[in-house]
Design an enzyme around this catalytic site. Sequence first.
Site, PDB file in Angstrom:
ATOM      1  N   CYS A 167       0.831  -1.198   0.000  1.00 58.50           N
ATOM      2  CA  CYS A 167       0.000   0.000   0.000  1.00 58.50           C
ATOM      3  C   CYS A 167       0.876   1.264   0.000  1.00 58.50           C
ATOM      4  CB  CYS A 167      -0.936  -0.001   1.203  1.00 58.50           C
ATOM      5  SG  CYS A 167      -0.133  -0.473   2.753  1.00 58.50           S
ATOM      6  N   HIS A 570      -0.182   7.284   7.141  1.00 61.51           N
ATOM      7  CA  HIS A 570       0.101   5.954   7.705  1.00 61.51           C
ATOM      8  C   HIS A 570      -0.817   5.729   8.892  1.00 61.51           C
ATOM      9  CE1 HIS A 570       2.129   3.246  10.625  1.00 61.51           C
ATOM     10  NE2 HIS A 570       2.424   2.557   9.539  1.00 61.51           N
ATOM     11  N   HIS A 578      -0.906   0.619   7.476  1.00 60.81           N
ATOM     12  CA  HIS A 578      -1.470   0.761   6.136  1.00 60.81           C
ATOM     13  C   HIS A 578      -1.221   2.192   5.657  1.00 60.81           C
ATOM     14  CE1 HIS A 578      -4.085   0.087   2.740  1.00 60.81           C
ATOM     15  NE2 HIS A 578      -4.799   1.143   3.066  1.00 60.81           N
TER      16      HIS A 578
END
Length: 1020
Positions: A167, A570, A578
């Site tokens: 990601c 984040h 993620h």
Amino acid sequence: MSYLHQQTLINQLREVTGTTDVQLLQQALQVSNGDLAEAVAFLTEKNAKVPQQDETTYYQTSQVASDRYISVGSQADTNVIDLTGDDKDDLQRAIALSLEESNRAFRETGITDEEQAISRVLEASIAENKASLKRTHTEVWSDSPNPHDRKRIDSCPVGLKNVGNTCWFSAVIQSLFNLLEFQRLVLNYSPPARVHDLPRNQKEHRNLPFMQELRNLFSLMVGSKRKYVDPSRAVEILKDAFKSSESQQQDVSEFTHKLLDWLEDAFQMKAEEDREGEKPKNPMVELFYGRFLAVGVLEGKKFENTEMFGQYPLQVNGFKDLHECLEAAMIEGEIESLHSAENSARSGQEHWFTELPPVLTFELSRFEFNQALGRPEKIHNKLEFPSMLYMDRYMDRNREITRIKREEIRRLKEHLTLLQQRLERYLSYGSGPKRFPLADVLQYAMEFASSKPVCTSPVEDIDSSAPPGGPASGPTTAPTAAQQQRVPIHKPFTQSRLPPDLPMHPAPRHITEEELRVLEGCLHRWRSEVENDTRDLQGSITRIHRTIELMYSDKSMMQVPYRLHAVLVHEGQANAGHYWAYIYDPHQRCWMKYNDISVTKSSWEELVRDSFGGYRNASAYCLMYINDKKPFLIEEEFDKETGQILSGMDKLPADLKLYVKEDNELFDKEIEEWDILQARKAQQEKLHPAPPLLPRPLISQQDPEYMEQPSPTNDSKHLQEDTERAISRAAAEQEERSPEALLSAAIKLEYARLLRFAQEDTSPENDYRLQHIIVYFIQNQAPRKILERTLLTQFADRNLAFDERCKSIMNVARAKLDLIKPEEVNMDEYEMWHQDYRNFRETTVFMTTGLELFQKANYVEALMYLIYSYQYNKELLSKGLYRGHDEELLGHYRRECLLKLNEQAAAMFESGEEPDVSTGLGIMNELVVPCIPLLLAHDIEGDLLAVEDMRNRWCSYLGQEMESNLQEKLTDFLPKLLDCSTEIKSFHDPPKLPAYSTLELCERFSRIMSALGRVHADGR
């Protein structure tokens, strides 16, 4: 296996694995006997042993870019160890490298520890991707088999698929891609002519294929017909570029720094070839790099150095906004001697920007190492940043005026501190642990003084002379010595009552009018003085704050504007999390959220909530600003001949147009084959009818209240009894005994009965809507014609009692139904209302079953019933307030069920026993994680807090001592839990519903609602 089915599977395999060899795809299907998951695993293992060389495969890569303090072009040509031979497995060989071999590799080839640390990210991504392909259970990121679900809508931005711990890759690449100048540079990049032969050094061997893959990926992001594209090949190539001995998701910022090096090197080779006797210009350097002047004193000696920078690091801890971070970063050590002529032994330095890059990137350092715990921790402090940042105060040309302003701000802050201390003495008055505003203290004193005076103690009226046995009898005598001693006093309840004239507040014993007048005058005057002093102090503090805020607001200090372009976010803890990005779209004038395959419109408010920090575990870790005076950075390109804006495929050079065209043709073919397959299935269903597949699982028997039954059932008997009672009452009250008159009277009586139910204010456990469809229709204001036809259908039921009166009424009702003309009652609308009621009953069955299972602590089975009841209920409520049930109640138990399952799974994981650990992670992966997007979808505070609690529970295990296999499973699991995407990518089928009669459903519903009580969900 039919040819069409085989072609469909081949297309799916081609998309998932990137393999274009048809024979190899057919071999995989044969080996796996048509099992798609096994075929993917077969191809993945084969590809791991035989590196793919075909660069025309659809799935391409992209890279991230940025830097810290890095000098340009300083890397020497190096050699690297080749671990890509046919006799080695890349991943296994990388894992097998020891620290000694790593050091030897650096000595021989120049591969640094930084590069090896970067590779940990790549290895984690590849290992996770290969492992995920072999899983048989449904994953939250699985592709839809229907290509129409993966089709791009109009010119919506293209997402990037998360192929396992990537990601961060998507967030950085999307931020760079949306810099249109950067996009143009990449798309129009062509390798130096001299390297069309074999690359002459390892740097070229690495960077040139990387640039080609980046071009391929960008071209797909421009012109693809797909909703999202797969960057697997990018990660594969990067994995081959760096080798490491560990697989951890960390050093992401180091990775972004290194990518900027690769871009710089690739463009430097091209620039050196194109130069004509002058120093080559590297567009990457001009775009991302700036210079600052370091002015300082070292051991009493002054110095000045010019340094280049790319991504500028800023500390977050201890600062409230971006300007405070920048001010701290620009000054190091004690700098008084910098401004004086005296030779001092103090050391310190200032940074002054001499040249800012068009793209200014700040890296926010939100991670620090906790020495006590021996592990990194994330800093969740709130840090504000503006959408427009003026950099004038940090420029070298404004050095003197900035120093003057800084000194003025320092003086103002010192004065501000003194004023705040004085104000605090007024607002927190007293010497004890509890303090109060002085104005309130004076007010309380005034209220006490002016209260009604009482001359006796509140306890003096209680008879204290009675002996323990009761009131004294006989004449009063002088007390003896023994009586004068303290003895226990008997105080009956009747004697302890307070006198009626005792005031509610304490009051002075004795105070004269004169004393009260003087005291009130003093207290009034003192309180006014205190209030005036407090207002003056608050006003002075406000003015100083305003002066500091406006210190740099004059036009001379607003000449270097930088507009916020992207925020990289984040969520999670230091070791796992993620990533996603918010990117500003200047054409639509709105913020867009890029979360892997999901690209949605957002807002500044959502960005602030997720990026500033302090609210959840989410916060910005990188800010990308662009020079607002250089619009070419985000402007579209114009056709030189026509003057029209170039968009879509027109942006691409010829080779990339062909590349994207071929991929789009593959996708069109997949859609065409899917449509043919679906048409064939539809044709087969016509020839061989099957029970219809409805989006909702229907109760096996029809609802008898409004659908005629072929034979009596418990439901129909209940409804018949209601109908017959209405007929009997009508016959008793009606003089005319004709069937038509009796039918009309009975319908009016039945409607009046149901209308009372509909208007009655009942408790939650008595829901009359479940007892009769007409109650539901009345509460939701169904058209009169719908009500009339439904009531006629009730009286036209063939299962009414077989006496002559009921028979004749039933025949009249059926005749009236036959006489209703199509234009009088819209049958589509009629069916829609009845379908809505069927949906309401089904939702009630889901809800009742789920709550019953929850009460029995059977959370695994309860979850799906509660999930589907909430979703179906939300659909009902979208049509009207009385279409469904209490949304807060359902939301509460859906949330509680997930929290209970999370608690159970965490306890199993903590046990460390293998069967329990696997069961616990299975509960999370198959039940809890797929439901998290449902909780994040509507920004309900309770749901958001529940997700935060679940994530915090698992993140708390990071850094704790545990066996290596548990640590590996935790590292594998956490990215799925921390994925913030709100897109529901796959889900379980609805559970089968039990067949409840109306009476049974009402009883069960009433029983479970009574058990839950009448307390609202948010009060529990």
